[in-house]
Design a protein around this motif. Sequence first.
Motif, PDB file in Angstrom:
ATOM      1  N   VAL A   1      -9.114   1.705   1.797  1.00  0.00           N
ATOM      2  CA  VAL A   1      -7.868   2.425   1.534  1.00  0.00           C
ATOM      3  C   VAL A   1      -8.139   3.528   0.514  1.00  0.00           C
ATOM      4  CG1 VAL A   1      -5.483   2.249   0.735  1.00  0.00           C
ATOM      5  CG2 VAL A   1      -6.530   0.336   1.974  1.00  0.00           C
ATOM      6  N   LYS A   2      -7.732   4.753   0.861  1.00  0.00           N
ATOM      7  CA  LYS A   2      -7.906   5.900  -0.031  1.00  0.00           C
ATOM      8  C   LYS A   2      -6.592   6.668  -0.138  1.00  0.00           C
ATOM      9  CE  LYS A   2     -12.784   6.619   1.276  1.00  0.00           C
ATOM     10  NZ  LYS A   2     -13.748   7.577   1.866  1.00  0.00           N
ATOM     11  N   TYR A   3      -6.354   7.264  -1.295  1.00  0.00           N
ATOM     12  CA  TYR A   3      -5.207   8.137  -1.497  1.00  0.00           C
ATOM     13  C   TYR A   3      -5.704   9.547  -1.789  1.00  0.00           C
ATOM     14  CZ  TYR A   3      -2.575   3.785  -2.385  1.00  0.00           C
ATOM     15  OH  TYR A   3      -2.008   2.545  -2.297  1.00  0.00           O
TER      16      TYR A   3
ATOM     17  N   ILE B   1      -2.266   9.039   2.747  1.00  0.00           N
ATOM     18  CA  ILE B   1      -2.855   7.706   2.660  1.00  0.00           C
ATOM     19  C   ILE B   1      -3.861   7.573   3.798  1.00  0.00           C
ATOM     20  CG2 ILE B   1      -2.401   5.225   2.629  1.00  0.00           C
ATOM     21  CD1 ILE B   1       0.557   5.965   2.027  1.00  0.00           C
ATOM     22  N   HIS B   2      -5.090   7.212   3.474  1.00  0.00           N
ATOM     23  CA  HIS B   2      -6.146   7.056   4.483  1.00  0.00           C
ATOM     24  C   HIS B   2      -6.544   5.587   4.564  1.00  0.00           C
ATOM     25  CE1 HIS B   2      -7.526  11.412   4.963  1.00  0.00           C
ATOM     26  NE2 HIS B   2      -6.543  11.463   4.084  1.00  0.00           N
ATOM     27  N   LEU B   3      -6.490   5.028   5.758  1.00  0.00           N
ATOM     28  CA  LEU B   3      -6.992   3.688   6.009  1.00  0.00           C
ATOM     29  C   LEU B   3      -8.156   3.824   6.983  1.00  0.00           C
ATOM     30  CD1 LEU B   3      -3.709   3.435   5.551  1.00  0.00           C
ATOM     31  CD2 LEU B   3      -4.151   1.053   6.076  1.00  0.00           C
TER      32      LEU B   3
ATOM     33  N   ARG C   1     -10.877   6.342  -3.601  1.00  0.00           N
ATOM     34  CA  ARG C   1     -10.750   4.989  -3.051  1.00  0.00           C
ATOM     35  C   ARG C   1      -9.963   4.118  -4.018  1.00  0.00           C
ATOM     36  NH1 ARG C   1     -15.444   1.080  -0.472  1.00  0.00           N
ATOM     37  NH2 ARG C   1     -14.211  -0.838  -0.485  1.00  0.00           N
TER      38      ARG C   1
ATOM     39  N   THR D   1       0.828  -1.200   0.000  1.00  0.00           N
ATOM     40  CA  THR D   1       0.000   0.000   0.000  1.00  0.00           C
ATOM     41  C   THR D   1       0.869   1.259   0.000  1.00  0.00           C
ATOM     42  OG1 THR D   1      -1.812  -1.117   1.164  1.00  0.00           O
ATOM     43  CG2 THR D   1      -1.769   1.278   1.257  1.00  0.00           C
TER      44      THR D   1
ATOM     45  N   ASP E   1      -8.845   4.396  12.668  1.00  0.00           N
ATOM     46  CA  ASP E   1      -8.475   4.913  11.356  1.00  0.00           C
ATOM     47  C   ASP E   1      -7.033   5.403  11.401  1.00  0.00           C
ATOM     48  OD1 ASP E   1     -11.105   4.434  10.814  1.00  0.00           O
ATOM     49  OD2 ASP E   1     -11.482   6.372   9.868  1.00  0.00           O
TER      50      ASP E   1
END
Length: 527
Positions: free
Chosen positions: A170-172, A159-161, A180, A147, A239
Amino acid sequence: MSAAATPGAADERLARLSAAAALPRLDAARLMALAPDFGALPFETALQRECVALRDEAGALWLAVSDPFDHDLLDGLGARLAEPFTTAIARREDVAACLARHEGELRRAGGLLEERAAGESGETVEDLSLRRISADASPVVKLVNSTLYDALKQGASDIHLESVPGGLVVKYRIDGVLSRVGGVNGADLAEQAISRLKVMAELDIAERRVPQDGRFKAQTAGREIDFRVSIMPSIHGEDAVLRVLDKEHLSREMSGLTLESLGFDADTGAELRRLASEPYGMLLVTGPTGSGKTTTLYAVLGETNSGLDKIVTIEDPVEYQLGGVLQIPVNEKKGLTFARGLRSILRHDPDKIMVGEIRDGETAEIAVQAALTGHLVYTTVHANNVFDVIGRFVHMGIDPHNLVAALNGVVAQRLVRVNCPHCSVPVTPDERLVDDSRLVDSHRFAFRAGRGCDQCRGTGYRGRRAVAEVLRLDDELRELIVARAPVRSVREQARRRGFRDLREALVAMVAAGQTTLEELNRVTRHG
């Protein structure tokens, strides 16, 4: 070695799968003989999904997979690949070996992650090389590292989890917008992924009730990438948000950085240079987090640094490295705050001072006094527009007379996505959207929008540029501010002096086909 683990047994299993799925198979030799096509299927996707796209001698596209009955995988890849292809079965180990074999080539061509001997920097640094990711036995370690690898390849800034019922999303954040990119099924695996990040950031893995902040480093193309980690408890677990800081890459980009390269139009750039070239006073740049305020100030410093002035900056953190400039990082744990550092800077005989951010009244007061005593001060503050800045300083307890005497001008800026040059085409926007946007003479606009392609990751946008409103203070504006005149009166007086606000600047971009109405309304208020 057990019989089940021998190469012959593995080949027999591959043959049985091939027959059951009615698909051809690719043995190790054939797999290595074909050329991977990472344009058709990006490496990060191949690594995560344990598959690879290949070209045969005739140029036909093959998709080698290890599990022919993973219909979700096959359906998703089938929709993603833009041309007909043949699905084939290959051993998981052979696919991993194929990907690892091309690591060096990819690294040289695209500046991807590479390995460095442990212990060179004197601290623990995460190794995200392709060879290491392929060799990781733990699915959690492979998930987290791939990731991170994928995010760096895509150019993500964050980076968002996000924990959701039954897994992880998972988002960038790319070009300022979240998208997403994948997910994790299974609450246990999601929890383990967050715990893995905590271990990397040296946080308490047993504490799940309060927020935690940390950081770690990873190797990439001969340099180190900093990841700032924020863990936040949520109703579904925890998160994580990781800010990606590639300081060395940004420092290299500073060479040749100008206001024009940031996207400012000629008039705005000229006004910024005039404000930045005053002998003393204060230049304020305002905007939300991530709007490019610091980058603009560094472009100004780079353009005005003739070597004849002593330039000192204090920042949290030092994002870029400039030659000939004394740069001081804030260290609140050691007592070096913006206010304390700024006091010390004034004893260091500076000509120009850059304060990374005005956060409190004490720092604001010292900065204003520095501007009043013959220094040129560049700084940033969080506000929505150039007129709100005045109220922010007054709210911090700054005397309006001193503020307007010190202030040369205020710049409010945003970063706006621009249409992809590879796939943008003329469009006719929806009439309701045009009406809601309150455009004048919209029939003269050259509306364009991107259709989505590989170059822009299907978004229709590629890259961002800065857009700004600039308020230069004169005596009449200063009198209105000191008299605490309504904002509307100050705005009207500024317009008589030729002031153009952010929305008007963005409307001009829409009219020229550089961006879209949707982006205009996302970045600025409708009116």
